[in-house]
Write a protein that holds these residues in place. Structure first.
Motif, short mmCIF file in Angstrom:
data_model
loop_
_atom_site.label_atom_id
_atom_site.label_comp_id
_atom_site.label_asym_id
_atom_site.label_seq_id
_atom_site.Cartn_x
_atom_site.Cartn_y
_atom_site.Cartn_z
N GLN A 126 0.97 -1.01 0.21
CA GLN A 126 0.00 -0.11 -0.34
C GLN A 126 0.61 0.99 0.28
N ASN A 127 1.44 1.46 -1.17
CA ASN A 127 2.87 2.60 -1.12
C ASN A 127 2.17 3.94 -1.25
N THR A 128 0.75 3.92 -1.58
CA THR A 128 0.10 5.14 -1.61
C THR A 128 -0.40 5.61 -0.12
N ILE A 129 0.03 4.91 0.87
CA ILE A 129 -0.99 5.21 1.87
C ILE A 129 -0.23 5.12 3.54
N GLY A 130 0.01 5.75 3.92
CA GLY A 130 1.14 6.00 5.20
C GLY A 130 2.20 6.26 5.15
N SER A 131 3.43 5.77 5.43
CA SER A 131 4.33 6.48 5.62
C SER A 131 5.50 6.43 6.28
N THR A 132 7.21 5.96 6.10
CA THR A 132 7.64 5.44 7.22
C THR A 132 8.97 6.80 7.26
N CYS A 133 9.69 6.53 8.52
CA CYS A 133 9.99 8.04 8.83
C CYS A 133 11.75 7.21 9.23
#
Length: 306
Positions: free
Chosen positions: A85-92
């Motif tokens: 799901q690479n358009t929803i959420g983030s990594t920091c």
């Protein structure tokens, strides 16, 4: 602060900000004076998920999030779903996209993924959370959450999974949540299945427990939990104000060994980790995210490393 996101998953758009983190100055002076402090500026950056990079970092953080019950689930399968799901959420991350994530945030459509027989991990997680909710002391949580998760109604539940390493600065929290709000809105406009009626936020909390140095006694007597519920993530306490229902739950595989290890965190008191979930109606979700931002901006959350 600029926005991280575009709807093109191949773009490498990021968001960065200098985050001041206080640490003791290492200048060879043995003095513990608080005056010897330096400000270290670190660029924390938010990235889209990348399936070729983020699998192991997300899996590690999922193991931390699920704590003693992590072994109940196929974390590899769950990690795959999240990074896909690479358009929803983030990594920091710090320094470079290729590094492991220090924090992650995402939301999964419970009804959509529970139907996937080839990847049953979400269904298993949903059934687990429904069972944990039933045993909650919060009557609202015990009644409403199982009905929403397992019912056949038109309700759409977004399961929010978020975790970060200890001592991450509070300033990275609001941008991650704000970005996800924007991404969900964009996904709904694109007719993707993210039009939720409720959000179920999974997190961790803990209780202080009486500590004992007697190994024999520790084997024969369970540690006694005392005091009020404490938060690993202080923003959870703020977000809870907007929840329809919220409560803690004990892990099914909680063992004496896990509690004993946790006692090392305090000299006189140990900790007993417990799960925590919050059910927030969609109409209140953005308000909860805004409240987190205001809480951090006014100094409600602080971090100091030494």
């Amino acid at each position: 602060m600029g926005k991280k996101r575009t709807r093109n998953p191949d773009d490498d758009d990021i968001m960065a900000e200098d985050v001041p983190v206080q640490g003791k100055k290492n200048d060879g002076d043995s003095s513990d004076s608080d005056e010897d402090m330096d400000i270290v500026n670190v660029d924390f950056e938010l990235f889209n998920y990348d399936s070729t990079i983020d699998f192991h970092g997300v899996k590690t953080l999922l193991r931390q999030l699920l704590d003693a019950d992590a072994s109940l689930f196929d974390l590899s399968q769950l990690s795959d779903l999240i990074v896909e799901q690479n358009t929803i959420g983030s990594t920091c991350k710090v320094d470079d996209k290729a590094n492991d994530a220090y924090a992650f945030l995402t939301v999964l459509n419970v009804q959509e993924h529970s139907k996937d027989a080839k990847k049953p991990v979400v269904k298993q997680l949903v059934e687990y959370l429904a069972e944990r909710a039933r045993k909650s002391q919060d009557e609202n949580l015990a009644k409403v959450v199982p009905e929403l998760l397992l019912g056949e109604g038109k309700q759409q539940v977004g399961l929010v999974l978020a975790e970060r390493l200890l001592n991450m600065p509070a300033e990275v929290i609001p941008p991650m949540w704000s970005c996800m709000i924007d991404e969900i809105e964009a996904a709904v406009e694109d007719k993707e299945p993210y039009e939720f009626t409720h959000y179920l936020v999974l997190s961790r909390t803990y209780l202080e427990v009486e500590s004992s140095l007697d190994q024999t006694e520790r084997k024969n007597k369970r540690s006694k939990a005392t005091g009020e519920l404490q938060y690993f993530h202080p923003e959870d306490e703020e977000m809870r104000k907007f929840a329809t229902a919220a409560g803690s739950f004990e892990y099914t595989r909680e063992g004496e060994a896990a509690v004993a290890d946790s006692k090392r965190a305090f000299q006189e008191m140990g900790i007993k980790p417990v799960g925590f979930m919050m059910l927030i109606e969609a109409a209140n979700f953005q308000k909860a995210v805004q409240a987190i931002g205001e809480y951090v901006a006014t100094g409600g959350i602080s971090m100091e490393t030494s």
